[in-house]
Design a protein around this motif. Structure first.
Motif: not given
Ligand code: APR
Length: 317
Positions: A34-36, A12-14, A39, A96, A78-82, A121, A99
């Protein structure tokens, strides 16, 4: 010697910034999982295509298969919701944790000798869970929080004093939450105590304390400040830079002293929990925890922060 390999779990973003920074610094070959579908492949292709412009040469791969992280020296998660505006990091724990469970299983199965740096997080809980599921030794599973929290504190001090941020030294301890502990007593500009400089600037002790208190408060809420502005997610440039700094110290055996979310076994009076403390990071991951005396006020803040971490970790199902 074989090239180093860095695996990024989460694209994702990070994840995207991590990949770009790792490539720019030529830390090694980089694989992003990533699972998507599409991406990670798209992001890695995008970055790979500017190797000639930026002057880096490393293999970049995006994948939806854990098999590709095989042989990774360092894995950054970094997998997980922000968070979204109004949410605390702790609000993410339920989703999270699920995940992180699948991610840690993937790392355990496919990169069993790696060092893991968790960014997801709520950080202190996610690191704890990751270590439990992988079963890796504690020195190989750590969390990124303190490098960023400290960097934010340093930034605010530099702005306040009108000096280069490069000459500011400051650190935060404790959990990655609102109770984190910015260490005022050790904040300095090239060794000169920041409090002394503030007192000189304002010619008033009470005003200097008020200004410092405001910087401490802003540091504690700095992640939320970015979330409130972005509205769609949380900070991503700064957590990526901070984790890359930790990964680099491990990969190059730099032995940097970095505030790290590390497992404590009695240090700072904490036993059996992951908490942010200064660590020496080198080829063996956490090679030492630098313990020092806290004064009564600092210890009380640390105790409060650790209590919050314990409650958070205890709330995981
Ligand atoms: N396995 C791998 N990747 C996954 C999974 C999984 N089971 N579930 C979700 N993801 C991926 C998403 O598809 C997404 O691309 O994790 C990525 C998360 O990216 P963003 O939503 O952009 O979040 P980001 O800003 O990168 O932050 C990630 O770091 O700082 C913490 O709080 C923040 O928990 C968050 C994490």
């Amino acid at each position: 010697m074989a090239r180093k390999k860095i695996a990024l779990i989460g694209g994702g973003q990070i994840g995207g910034v991590l990949a770009q920074l790792a490539a720019l610094r030529e830390l090694g070959d980089v694989v992003m999982f990533d699972i998507v579908e599409g991406l990670p492949q798209g992001k890695m292709l995008d970055i790979a295509e500017v190797g000639s412009v930026d002057g880096f040469d490393c293999c970049l791969k995006g994948t939806n298969s854990y098999e590709d992280i095989q042989g990774a020296d360092v894995v950054i998660v970094t997998a997980g919701l922000p968070r979204k505006p109004g949410m605390s990091r702790d609000d993410l724990i339920e989703v999270n944790s699920k995940i992180m469970t699948s991610v840690a299983e993937g790392i355990k199965a496919h990169a069993p000798n790696s060092f893991v740096i968790v960014i997801s997080n709520p950080l202190d809980a996610m690191v704890t869970l990751c270590q439990k599921i992988t079963g890796f030794p504690y020195n190989r599973v750590i969390g990124q929080a303190g490098v960023l929290d400290s960097a934010r504190f340093k930034t605010f001090i530099a702005w306040e004093l009108g000096v280069s941020v490069k000459d500011v030294n400051a650190m935060t301890l404790g959990g990655h939450g609102d109770d984190m502990v910015p260490l005022v007593r050790y904040a300095s500009v090239n060794g000169i105590p920041v409090m002394e400089l503030l007192e000189k600037k304002y010619k008033d002790k009470a005003k200097a304390k008020e200004v410092m208190d405001a910087m401490v408060k802003r540091t504690r809420g700095a992640g939320g400040e970015v979330v409130a502005l972005l509205k769609t997610g949380s900070a991503f440039y700064s957590p990526a830079s901070s984790a890359i700094c930790m990964a680099e110290s491990i990969l190059k055996d730099q032995k940097r002293v970095l505030p790290t979310c590390a497992y404590l076994n009695g240090e700072f009076g904490v036993k059996g929990f992951y908490v942010g403390v200064p660590c020496v990071l080198g080829e063996n991951g956490v090679e030492a925890i630098l313990e020092f005396e806290l004064d009564a006020e600092e210890q009380a803040m640390m105790d409060k922060s650790v209590a919050a971490v314990k409650e958070l970790v205890g709330s995981m199902k």
